[in-house]
Design an enzyme around this catalytic site. Structure first.
Site, mmCIF file in Angstrom:
data_model
loop_
_atom_site.group_PDB
_atom_site.id
_atom_site.type_symbol
_atom_site.label_atom_id
_atom_site.label_comp_id
_atom_site.label_asym_id
_atom_site.label_seq_id
_atom_site.Cartn_x
_atom_site.Cartn_y
_atom_site.Cartn_z
ATOM 1 N N ASN A 23 0.859 -1.177 0.000
ATOM 2 C CA ASN A 23 0.000 0.000 0.000
ATOM 3 C C ASN A 23 0.904 1.238 0.000
ATOM 4 O O ASN A 23 1.472 1.599 1.032
ATOM 5 C CB ASN A 23 -0.891 -0.039 1.245
ATOM 6 N N ARG A 26 -2.312 -1.822 -3.818
ATOM 7 C CA ARG A 26 -3.447 -0.908 -3.718
ATOM 8 C C ARG A 26 -3.225 0.222 -4.711
ATOM 9 O O ARG A 26 -2.161 0.847 -4.708
ATOM 10 C CB ARG A 26 -3.531 -0.345 -2.310
ATOM 11 N N HIS A 72 -12.453 4.489 -1.189
ATOM 12 C CA HIS A 72 -12.622 3.537 -0.072
ATOM 13 C C HIS A 72 -13.342 2.258 -0.530
ATOM 14 O O HIS A 72 -13.887 1.523 0.298
ATOM 15 C CB HIS A 72 -13.482 4.114 1.078
ATOM 16 N N ARG A 111 -11.255 17.292 6.353
ATOM 17 C CA ARG A 111 -11.906 17.676 5.090
ATOM 18 C C ARG A 111 -13.330 18.152 5.352
ATOM 19 O O ARG A 111 -14.036 17.578 6.181
ATOM 20 C CB ARG A 111 -11.963 16.488 4.120
ATOM 21 N N GLU A 128 -8.583 -3.808 4.579
ATOM 22 C CA GLU A 128 -8.341 -3.622 3.144
ATOM 23 C C GLU A 128 -7.206 -4.508 2.646
ATOM 24 O O GLU A 128 -7.263 -5.027 1.531
ATOM 25 C CB GLU A 128 -8.023 -2.139 2.868
#
Ligand code: ADP
Length: 356
Positions: free
Chosen positions: A7, A64, A153, A214, A333
């Site tokens: 990743n 990823r 995601h 965010r 993940e």
């Protein structure tokens, strides 16, 4: 099968080494090389450090990849065409795709002949209908520049949705869920009969829910207004919306829910930040219930979704009837990437065996 999952972020590579077959899924090693661009000069060098730590033979590598555009609807075996396509999508994800690509190219060079698989954050969302992924701006901008909702995601939403189907003993193709990934980045996805029909992140991960730093949804007209009033350039406002907003921006204290919950009874802005966060999730869940109709379960995952019962309670209060199940499912993940890599590599081996 020994599978290495990589990743790659802008300044780090995280890795996990799995031993996987039909009956077993075991993590045999994991770690992280960070401060790339600072202490470690490049992603190439970081990968060399990781491979130097692994003494077992690697059978396949899973990468990823953040942005696969509309082209990749599932994980794929990497070849030169895939690399070229991911390069093209770098324009849409300038911070995320290039480091991933550097790692992929170097891994292909060092581990020649070892199957390498790309698992995209965007892929699971590519079943959204046109009316959900298009913005109501001139259609030519979509045709010319690919401006549309992609969603992110996806690997996490797919993982928890598959685990939910197993828990509820339903086939994936028959299950309808709302999956809430609430971490530092937050997104929510509506899944109808195993397919994504809408998701809150959009053209970039900035849209949708309130996140650690965010803003999530805002009126776009605010951007030129801030530019004028504060004398900022477009990229500076974008930085403000990505790094100085959300829970941190409202509370002025922290982007971490733990700090805000600790202070919520004494500090009104900490409480306000949490209220705005919860309210936005509630609003999206209600909209998605309206879209899907009958929902089998609402799933919470991510650092906040998994560990903050207060937030879950506030979100679910007065929201749903008692028949809808609420599940907390830790996301994984890396395991999802390892599973995809295993399946694709096994198919490849079987095909080769049949040919010879
Ligand atoms: P990222 O999206 O960067 O992977 P996480 O999924 O860890 O981040 O989410 C970070 C958020 O989750 C923070 O707001 C933090 O408060 C919350 N969180 C993470 N771990 C825990 C924990 N063990 N207990 C309570 N809250 C946690």
């Amino acid at each position: 099968m020994i599978i290495l999952v990589l990743n790659s972020g802008s300044s780090s590579i995280k890795y996990q080494l799995f031993d996987i077959d039909r009956k077993k899924e075991k993590v045999i090693d994991k770690g992280k090389v960070d401060r790339i661009g600072d202490i470690v000069p490049t992603h190439k060098k970081a990968l060399k450090i990781i491979l130097g730590k692994i003494s077992t033979k690697i059978d396949a590598v899973g990468h990823r990849v953040v942005h696969g555009g509309a082209k990749f609807t599932e994980s794929v075996l990497i070849d030169s065409k895939v690399i070229k396509a991911v390069e093209e999508f770098s324009e849409l994800a300038p911070l995320h795709n290039p480091p991933g690509l550097m790692t992929i190219k170097e891994a292909m060079r060092i581990l020649k002949g070892v199957p390498q698989v790309a698992v995209f954050d965007t892929a699971f969302h590519q079943t959204m209908p046109e009316y959900a992924y298009l913005y109501a701006i001139p259609y030519r901008l979509y045709l010319r520049y690919g401006i549309r909702r992609y969603g992110f995601h996806g690997t996490s939403h797919r993982f928890v949705a598959q685990e939910a189907a197993k828990l509820l003993k339903k086939s994936f193709g028959s299950i309808s869920l709302i999956t809430c990934h609430l971490g530092n980045g937050c997104s929510i996805t509506a899944i109808k009969k195993g397919k994504v029909v809408d998701t809150s992140m959009g053209f970039t991960p900035l849209e949708g829910l309130v996140m650690g730093t965010r803003s999530g949804d805002i009126d776009p007209a605010i951007i030129p207004y801030i530019m004028e009033k504060e004398g900022l350039k477009a990229d500076e406002v974008l930085e403000l919306l990505n790094k100085e907003s959300g829970l941190l921006g409202i509370s002025g204290i922290s982007n971490d829910v733990r700090d805000l919950i600790r202070k919520k009874n004494k500090n009104s802005r900490a409480r306000l930040a949490l209220n705005i966060f919860v309210y936005r999730v509630k609003k999206y869940i209600s909209a998605y219930i309206g879209i899907i109709g009958k929902v089998d379960a609402i799933i919470f995952t991510g650092g906040i979704g998994e560990n903050q019962p207060w937030v879950r309670e506030e979100i679910c209060r007065d929201l749903i009837d008692s028949k809808t199940k609420i599940l907390v499912i830790p996301t994984n993940e890396e395991l999802m990437i390892a599973r995809d890599t295993y399946l694709i590599s096994r198919r490849l081996t079987e095909r080769k065996r049949r040919k010879s």
